[in-house]
Scaffold this motif. Structure first.
Motif, PDB file in Angstrom:
ATOM      1  N   ARG A 632     -21.083  24.167  -1.142  1.00  5.47           N
ATOM      2  CA  ARG A 632     -20.237  23.252  -0.370  1.00  5.47           C
ATOM      3  C   ARG A 632     -20.795  21.847  -0.403  1.00  5.47           C
ATOM      4  O   ARG A 632     -20.071  20.868  -0.491  1.00  5.47           O
ATOM      5  N   HIS A 633     -22.118  21.753  -0.289  1.00  2.00           N
ATOM      6  CA  HIS A 633     -22.767  20.443  -0.206  1.00  2.00           C
ATOM      7  C   HIS A 633     -23.495  20.141  -1.509  1.00  2.00           C
ATOM      8  O   HIS A 633     -24.270  20.954  -2.005  1.00  2.00           O
ATOM      9  N   THR A 634     -23.235  18.981  -2.050  1.00  2.00           N
ATOM     10  CA  THR A 634     -23.923  18.510  -3.247  1.00  2.00           C
ATOM     11  C   THR A 634     -24.489  17.126  -2.951  1.00  2.00           C
ATOM     12  O   THR A 634     -24.155  16.497  -1.940  1.00  2.00           O
ATOM     13  N   HIS A 673     -17.612  19.687  -0.475  1.00  2.00           N
ATOM     14  CA  HIS A 673     -16.464  20.087  -1.287  1.00  2.00           C
ATOM     15  C   HIS A 673     -15.982  18.929  -2.171  1.00  2.00           C
ATOM     16  O   HIS A 673     -14.792  18.726  -2.377  1.00  2.00           O
ATOM     17  N   GLY A 674     -16.956  18.145  -2.665  1.00  2.00           N
ATOM     18  CA  GLY A 674     -16.648  17.077  -3.595  1.00  2.00           C
ATOM     19  C   GLY A 674     -16.293  15.749  -2.974  1.00  2.00           C
ATOM     20  O   GLY A 674     -16.159  14.745  -3.681  1.00  2.00           O
ATOM     21  N   THR A 675     -16.124  15.704  -1.654  1.00  2.00           N
ATOM     22  CA  THR A 675     -15.783  14.462  -0.971  1.00  2.00           C
ATOM     23  C   THR A 675     -17.016  13.872  -0.318  1.00  2.00           C
ATOM     24  O   THR A 675     -17.678  14.549   0.482  1.00  2.00           O
ATOM     25  N   PRO A 676     -17.373  12.624  -0.628  1.00  2.00           N
ATOM     26  CA  PRO A 676     -18.580  12.035  -0.038  1.00  2.00           C
ATOM     27  C   PRO A 676     -18.501  11.994   1.489  1.00  2.00           C
ATOM     28  O   PRO A 676     -17.451  11.659   2.064  1.00  2.00           O
ATOM     29  N   LEU A 677     -19.601  12.357   2.112  1.00  2.00           N
ATOM     30  CA  LEU A 677     -19.703  12.273   3.569  1.00  2.00           C
ATOM     31  C   LEU A 677     -20.154  10.882   3.981  1.00  2.00           C
ATOM     32  O   LEU A 677     -20.674  10.107   3.166  1.00  2.00           O
TER      33      LEU A 677
END
Length: 695
Positions: A632-634, A673-677
């Motif tokens: 989930r987190h990258t 999920h690919g969206t920057p936090l």
């Protein structure tokens, strides 16, 4: 951990009243409170409290070192809860591991292989004479604790039963084979072996070794049931019972699951009881961060839903236990290990040892060189955050600042559970039944060696380390019980695996499951008989292991879709002979034999990789993606060492836990999920630090 109806995060430090003068209790406990702890834990050593005439002093009538009552009162006056650890065994570097000399009557001391007495002060836990002595000790200490339990308005919130049960027999390869124990085993096993066959087994006695270890596990469970019943008979009810698990060594957690394997039957599913870790990992680095993560995951795998994770000996201080400057643990390790354990749901952390002290003399000299209660000399705990004379070392401010941050999230962390990716790690407790090997049995020794190198985290620990450092958060699952999961099941397997576990895995795949199996495709059962249930279900014929040597360098080439760009040297490989349609994704460079295949079996799929492929993180991420799992987190870090996981409460309050265990400062953009936090802002993670960020 629920106190007065409220989920609570309990932060504790170990302070030994029996190693301090009464005048020093207040200052040590004040330092504990100032560091951010709300509880104090202490061993209550039988050795210290029993007098030469056999009477027991718990009120300090004969020595201030025995004033347990006074210590409990001082703790209560500081608002501290108390975790009582009354043994019978307490270890803590005490003589006889904390048992009085009077306990060792004929028939109590443990006897091992070939009838040779145990090299330690271990005992036959179920010896009638030993249990009678324990009744006497519990008959003195448990009523005192019962009168001071939290439900009765006192400070005692938990009671630990014994300590590190089974550890002495494991580290010395000495199963308890006293006359009574061998007779017990004979009855348990249907009298299939003679006394001589048990004590001095013939070479190749794999079945006996396995059954003996399973029997010892069951015997420990009976011992704990006895201790609990005795405690409850004296009024100790309404607070949790705790069991302390052993197993780390040389800064690693590879052997820690041995303690779980030995003792899980004693507490798994038992109401009002849970286990706690006892870990001495030193520093936390890319080498061993997965050790701690997997230790917690394997503990939880055999817990019931209402059994929280705890740590009853959470290593504190600077690590110079031998006072020879051969080891120095950076204070930052304490922060990193705390952050990781809390992120994984630990509800109780007991920092051991928080305050040092001094070992008083024995009442009666025994002529053993120092005639004190412990073998460490006069001073004790010289590496603790608070030293023997009350001095603070550099680990103390790190502990205080770490706990201050945890307290700011305290109510959330006390009721948070870790969130997981679509991956679960398989745990086989019997893979850790390796504590016993008769000195003359080379066949058993070879089996143990294979189990040790393949099990758990994978060859060279690559599987678990790659999962964690590639960004995956994952639980573990006990494969010796019936299981069901929709996650990708990852298993580091050994050549030895029981038929019932192989059948569960085969059924899992055929019923639509996704399996990543690394290491070796199993070929035998624990008793040494051929067993290829899983291989047959996958239509694979495993060959003999090919091991590297100073003159042979097995090498593997993977297909480009795995992100492999070159052949790699491995330490061991097992060629596979597919009997059906498969896709080969890795092969032995020399023989061209497959060592990595994708199999469709029934309604499911398996990736089988029978070699110790290196920790190339994109390679492992690609294999998981092939099975439909992604973290989930990258993050955008260019150097390995970032660990990410998240927690959530039942109300939906979510926290991101970010650790940098590497020696390199990193500034990373974290995505979910690919969206920057955080609107794409970089998160600064200096070397060897961590952050908790609200989501």
């Amino acid at each position: 951990m629920v106190i007065d109806g409220k989920p609570s995060l309990m932060l504790s430090g170990e302070v030994h009243y029996f190693r301090l003068s009464r005048a020093d209790w207040a200052s040590r406990l004040d330092a504990l409170v100032a560091a951010g702890c709300d509880a104090v834990a202490t061993y209550i050593p039988w050795l210290v409290h029993e007098l030469p005439d056999g009477s027991i002093d718990l009120e300090g009538r004969t020595s201030p070192y025995r004033d347990l009552v006074g210590f409990l009162e001082v703790a209560a006056s500081r608002g501290l809860s108390v975790i009582a650890r009354p043994g019978p065994f307490v270890m803590a570097e005490l003589k006889n591991e904390g048992l009085p000399f009077s306990v060792y009557t004929p028939g109590v001391a443990s006897v091992g292989w070939d009838g040779v007495p145990a090299p330690t002060r271990d005992v036959d836990y179920l010896s009638a004479d030993y249990l009678e002595s324990v009744k006497r000790w519990y008959g003195a200490v448990m009523p005192l604790l019962a009168s001071r339990l939290a439900p009765a308005g006192g400070p005692v919130v938990a009671v630990q039963l014994d300590n590190e049960v089974g550890m002495l027999s494991w580290v010395t390869n000495t199963p308890d084979l006293s006359d009574a124990a061998v007779e017990d085993f004979a009855a348990w096993s249907g009298r299939r072996w003679s006394v001589d066959a048990v004590r001095s087994p013939s070479p190749g006695a794999l079945e006996l070794h396995h059954e003996l270890s399973v029997f010892q596990r069951e015997r420990y469970a009976r011992y704990f049931a006895f201790l609990r019943a005795e405690a409850e008979s004296h009024g100790v009810t309404g607070v949790p019972f705790l069991i302390n698990l052993h197993g780390t060594g040389e800064g690693r957690g590879r052997t820690y699951p041995i303690g779980i394997s030995q003792l899980f039957q004693s507490y798994s599913g038992q109401p009002g009881m849970t286990s706690g870790s006892d870990h001495y990992l030193g520093d936390l680095t890319v080498e061993n961060v997965a050790d701690l993560y997997v230790m917690n995951a394997f503990m939880a795998a055999v817990h019931s839903d209402d059994q929280p994770l705890t740590s009853l000996e959470f290593e504190a201080g600077l690590g110079d236990y031998g006072e020879d400057l051969s080891r120095q643990v950076p204070p930052s390790a304490l922060e990193l290990k705390t952050r990781l354990c809390v992120a994984q749901g630990n509800r109780l952390l007991n920092y051991y040892l928080f305050a040092g002290g001094h070992n008083p003399p024995l009442d009666v000299p025994v002529g053993d060189g120092n005639d004190r209660i412990a073998f460490t000399g006069e001073r004790h705990g010289f590496t603790a955050p608070v030293g023997p004379e009350g001095q603070l070392n550099p680990s103390y401010p790190v502990l205080a600042s770490t706990l201050a941050e945890l307290r700011s999230f305290g109510d959330v962390l006390a009721d948070s559970d870790e969130e997981y990716d679509d991956v679960v790690l398989g745990f086989v407790p019997d893979h850790y039944l390796t504590e016993y090997c008769h000195p003359g049995d080379d066949v058993r020794r070879e089996q143990v060696a294979d189990l040790e190198r393949f099990r758990g985290m994978g060859l060279r620990d690559v599987l678990a380390r790659s999962l964690l450092l590639a960004g995956f958060s994952f639980p573990a699952m006990n494969l010796q019980s019936d299981f069901s999961t929709s996650r990708v099941l990852c298993l580091a397997s050994a050549p030895t695996l029981a038929a019932d576990v192989q059948r569960r895995l085969a059924d899992f795949v055929h019923d639509g499951g996704r399996l990543l199996l690394t290491g070796a495709l199993p070929t035998q059962a624990p008793d040494g008989t051929p067993c290829t249930v899983l291989a047959d279900a996958l239509s694979l014929s495993p060959g003999a292991l090919a091991n590297g040597s100073p003159h042979y360098f097995p090498s593997v080439r993977a297909e480009p879709w795995t992100t492999a760009t070159a052949e790699v040297r491995v330490g061991v490989l097992q060629p596979l002979n597919p009997r059906g349609a498969v896709e080969v994704f890795a092969s032995d460079v020399s023989t061209k034999s497959p060592v990595g295949v994708e199999v469709h079996a029934g309604d499911g799929r398996a990736l089988v990789l029978t070699c110790d492929y290196p920790a190339h993180l994109p390679f492992w991420t690609t294999l998981l993606a092939r099975l439909g799992a992604a973290p989930r987190h990258t993050h955008t870090a260019t150097s390995p060492g970032i660990v990410l996981t998240s927690t959530t409460t039942p109300a939906g309050t979510r926290l991101l836990h970010a650790l940098n265990v590497s020696p390199i400062d990193q500034s990373v953009v974290i995505s979910q999920h690919g969206t920057p936090l955080f609107e794409g802002a970089a998160v600064d993670l200096p070397a060897r630090s961590g952050r908790i960020l609200p989501l």
